[in-house]
Design a protein around this motif. Structure first.
Motif, PDB file in Angstrom:
ATOM      1  N   ASN A  54      36.760  -4.451  11.230  1.00 22.55           N
ATOM      2  CA  ASN A  54      36.490  -3.173  12.315  1.00 22.55           C
ATOM      3  C   ASN A  54      36.895  -1.758  12.530  1.00 22.55           C
ATOM      4  O   ASN A  54      38.315  -2.204  13.372  1.00 22.55           O
ATOM      5  CB  ASN A  54      35.479  -3.888  13.507  1.00 22.55           C
ATOM      6  N   LEU A  55      37.094  -0.947  11.787  1.00 24.34           N
ATOM      7  CA  LEU A  55      38.308  -0.056  11.975  1.00 24.34           C
ATOM      8  C   LEU A  55      37.382   1.332  12.177  1.00 24.34           C
ATOM      9  O   LEU A  55      36.218   1.601  11.975  1.00 24.34           O
ATOM     10  CB  LEU A  55      39.041   0.373  11.038  1.00 24.34           C
ATOM     11  N   PRO A  56      38.094   2.349  12.857  1.00 28.57           N
ATOM     12  CA  PRO A  56      37.815   3.426  13.500  1.00 28.57           C
ATOM     13  C   PRO A  56      37.412   4.699  12.417  1.00 28.57           C
ATOM     14  O   PRO A  56      36.752   5.726  12.248  1.00 28.57           O
ATOM     15  CB  PRO A  56      38.614   4.122  14.278  1.00 28.57           C
ATOM     16  N   ASP A  57      38.068   4.998  10.809  1.00 28.27           N
ATOM     17  CA  ASP A  57      38.004   5.176   9.417  1.00 28.27           C
ATOM     18  C   ASP A  57      37.573   4.511   8.288  1.00 28.27           C
ATOM     19  O   ASP A  57      37.665   5.209   7.719  1.00 28.27           O
ATOM     20  CB  ASP A  57      39.084   6.009   9.489  1.00 28.27           C
ATOM     21  N   GLY A  58      36.740   3.476   9.075  1.00 32.23           N
ATOM     22  CA  GLY A  58      36.421   3.558   7.450  1.00 32.23           C
ATOM     23  C   GLY A  58      35.572   1.115   7.980  1.00 32.23           C
ATOM     24  O   GLY A  58      35.944   1.153   8.832  1.00 32.23           O
ATOM     25  N   ASN A  59      35.131   1.225   6.346  1.00 35.84           N
ATOM     26  CA  ASN A  59      34.545  -0.275   6.566  1.00 35.84           C
ATOM     27  C   ASN A  59      35.673  -1.403   5.871  1.00 35.84           C
ATOM     28  O   ASN A  59      35.798  -1.048   5.292  1.00 35.84           O
ATOM     29  CB  ASN A  59      33.755  -0.629   5.701  1.00 35.84           C
ATOM     30  N   GLY A  60      35.952  -2.234   7.137  1.00 37.48           N
ATOM     31  CA  GLY A  60      37.016  -3.157   6.314  1.00 37.48           C
ATOM     32  C   GLY A  60      36.883  -4.124   4.567  1.00 37.48           C
ATOM     33  O   GLY A  60      37.488  -3.901   3.980  1.00 37.48           O
ATOM     34  N   PHE A  61      35.959  -3.948   4.835  1.00 34.00           N
ATOM     35  CA  PHE A  61      35.433  -5.264   3.375  1.00 34.00           C
ATOM     36  C   PHE A  61      35.594  -3.793   2.345  1.00 34.00           C
ATOM     37  O   PHE A  61      35.800  -4.758   0.872  1.00 34.00           O
ATOM     38  CB  PHE A  61      33.964  -5.086   4.013  1.00 34.00           C
ATOM     39  N   ASP A  62      35.096  -2.634   2.193  1.00 35.41           N
ATOM     40  CA  ASP A  62      35.561  -1.998   1.640  1.00 35.41           C
ATOM     41  C   ASP A  62      36.320  -1.286   1.183  1.00 35.41           C
ATOM     42  O   ASP A  62      37.154  -1.632  -0.155  1.00 35.41           O
ATOM     43  CB  ASP A  62      34.400  -0.227   2.013  1.00 35.41           C
ATOM     44  N   PHE A  63      37.503  -1.375   1.928  1.00 32.61           N
ATOM     45  CA  PHE A  63      39.045  -1.391   2.099  1.00 32.61           C
ATOM     46  C   PHE A  63      39.231  -2.465   1.613  1.00 32.61           C
ATOM     47  O   PHE A  63      40.039  -2.394   0.167  1.00 32.61           O
ATOM     48  CB  PHE A  63      39.621  -1.387   3.195  1.00 32.61           C
ATOM     49  N   LEU A  64      39.534  -3.405   1.689  1.00 31.31           N
ATOM     50  CA  LEU A  64      39.389  -5.126   0.729  1.00 31.31           C
ATOM     51  C   LEU A  64      39.228  -4.775  -0.792  1.00 31.31           C
ATOM     52  O   LEU A  64      40.183  -5.189  -1.578  1.00 31.31           O
ATOM     53  CB  LEU A  64      38.201  -6.053   1.269  1.00 31.31           C
ATOM     54  N   LYS A  65      38.023  -4.171  -0.863  1.00 31.72           N
ATOM     55  CA  LYS A  65      38.247  -4.528  -2.514  1.00 31.72           C
ATOM     56  C   LYS A  65      39.061  -3.568  -3.325  1.00 31.72           C
ATOM     57  O   LYS A  65      38.931  -3.799  -3.926  1.00 31.72           O
ATOM     58  CB  LYS A  65      36.241  -4.175  -2.562  1.00 31.72           C
ATOM     59  N   GLU A  66      39.434  -2.418  -2.331  1.00 33.24           N
ATOM     60  CA  GLU A  66      40.482  -1.719  -2.338  1.00 33.24           C
ATOM     61  C   GLU A  66      41.573  -2.343  -3.253  1.00 33.24           C
ATOM     62  O   GLU A  66      42.321  -1.671  -3.613  1.00 33.24           O
ATOM     63  CB  GLU A  66      39.588  -0.020  -1.484  1.00 33.24           C
ATOM     64  N   LEU A  67      41.794  -2.631  -2.178  1.00 28.64           N
ATOM     65  CA  LEU A  67      43.382  -2.840  -1.930  1.00 28.64           C
ATOM     66  C   LEU A  67      43.480  -4.673  -3.208  1.00 28.64           C
ATOM     67  O   LEU A  67      44.171  -4.643  -3.581  1.00 28.64           O
ATOM     68  CB  LEU A  67      43.554  -4.487  -0.105  1.00 28.64           C
ATOM     69  N   LYS A  68      42.119  -5.123  -3.725  1.00 24.86           N
ATOM     70  CA  LYS A  68      42.465  -6.053  -4.034  1.00 24.86           C
ATOM     71  C   LYS A  68      42.125  -5.190  -5.384  1.00 24.86           C
ATOM     72  O   LYS A  68      42.616  -5.951  -6.948  1.00 24.86           O
ATOM     73  CB  LYS A  68      41.114  -7.188  -3.894  1.00 24.86           C
ATOM     74  N   THR A  69      42.018  -4.803  -5.921  1.00 26.48           N
ATOM     75  CA  THR A  69      42.091  -3.786  -7.442  1.00 26.48           C
ATOM     76  C   THR A  69      43.689  -2.691  -7.522  1.00 26.48           C
ATOM     77  O   THR A  69      43.464  -3.367  -8.831  1.00 26.48           O
ATOM     78  CB  THR A  69      41.174  -2.582  -7.015  1.00 26.48           C
ATOM     79  N   LYS A  70      43.953  -2.397  -6.461  1.00 24.92           N
ATOM     80  CA  LYS A  70      45.027  -1.563  -6.781  1.00 24.92           C
ATOM     81  C   LYS A  70      46.143  -2.767  -6.587  1.00 24.92           C
ATOM     82  O   LYS A  70      47.585  -2.528  -7.832  1.00 24.92           O
ATOM     83  CB  LYS A  70      45.652  -0.530  -5.686  1.00 24.92           C
ATOM     84  N   TYR A  71      46.334  -3.192  -6.253  1.00 24.38           N
ATOM     85  CA  TYR A  71      47.589  -4.338  -4.959  1.00 24.38           C
ATOM     86  C   TYR A  71      47.478  -6.645  -5.555  1.00 24.38           C
ATOM     87  O   TYR A  71      45.734  -6.990  -5.267  1.00 24.38           O
ATOM     88  CB  TYR A  71      48.071  -4.432  -3.804  1.00 24.38           C
TER      89      TYR A  71
END
Length: 239
Positions: A54-71
């Motif tokens: 639960n972050l103020p500028d986006g959904n953590g699950f969406d960011f997790l997908k981004e992280l696992k794609t890039k790093y």
């Protein structure tokens, strides 16, 4: 020196986590949102990420997908979301661990240390083009598994079946890794859960394993290869 990035919008909690985790071996940093985290990740290399959902500028699950794609950085989800569906979603999206608030600092340290201890083993071999799998301790070496029309390249994270590329989540890659490494050997559900999610340091609902196995079977069209041994676990059937 291991560097940990804590992505947490609660400033007091983030400060407390940095103090609790910092040591001679660990340098802990924090940021309060996704945009700041992106900048931090572009500028620095991190050994581990603690991610609030639960972050103020986006959904953590969406960011997790981004992280696992890039790093290729382990991610521990640290959140108040304790619904079973959220836990399963996080693990299936590639999280290496899922800790719900409130939590014990001692348990958090143990799980952080468990992730930092994990090391990958990769290698190469060839067995007349049929089935090959060898592991070595050289982190730059390549690990390939070839069986009939399957080619699994774990170093490059490239997986193909009959020439068609297949995208696998981190969880699915880890499952495939241990199953093919132990081809022909029945692996218990407990051992698979420990290897894929916790390194023995956490409890994971066994339903998460069933879901992950089904998705891996379906993606690979591997119903004849990933066999269920009822009451025990699963086996990769290479015959």
């Amino acid at each position: 020196m291991n560097t940990i990035l804590i992505i947490e919008d609660d400033t007091a909690l983030a400060d407390g986590l940095m103090r609790a985790l910092s040591s001679e071996q660990i340098n802990a940093r924090s940021c309060n949102g996704i945009n700041t985290a992106r900048m931090q990740l572009e500028q620095n290399i991190y050994s581990l990420i603690l991610l609030d959902i639960n972050l103020p500028d986006g959904n953590g699950f969406d960011f997790l997908k981004e992280l696992k794609t890039k790093y290729d950085t382990p991610v521990i989800i640290l959140t108040a979301n304790d619904m079973e569906s959220d836990i399963v979603s996080g693990l299936e999206l590639g999280a290496d661990d899922y800790i719900t608030k409130p939590f014990s600092l001692a348990i958090l340290r143990a799980r952080v240390n468990a992730q930092l201890r994990k090391k990958r083993r990769f290698g190469t071999d060839d067995n007349n083009g049929q089935s090959s799998i060898v592991y070595c301790s050289d982190g730059d070496a390549e690990y390939r598994y070839v069986l009939n029309d399957y080619i699994f390249d774990f170093r490059r994270m490239e997986f193909t079946h009959a020439g068609t590329a297949i995208e696998l989540s981190k969880t699915e890659q880890k499952l495939l890794h241990i199953l093919t490494e132990n081809a022909g050997i029945t692996l218990t559900r407990g051992r698979l859960i420990d290897f894929v999610w916790s390194d023995g340091a956490e409890y994971v609902d066994e339903n998460a394993l069933s879901v992950a196995i089904k998705r891996l079977r379906d993606k690979l069209d591997a119903q004849d290869y990933i066999r269920t041994v009822y009451g025990i676990g699963y086996v990769w059937n290479a015959d």
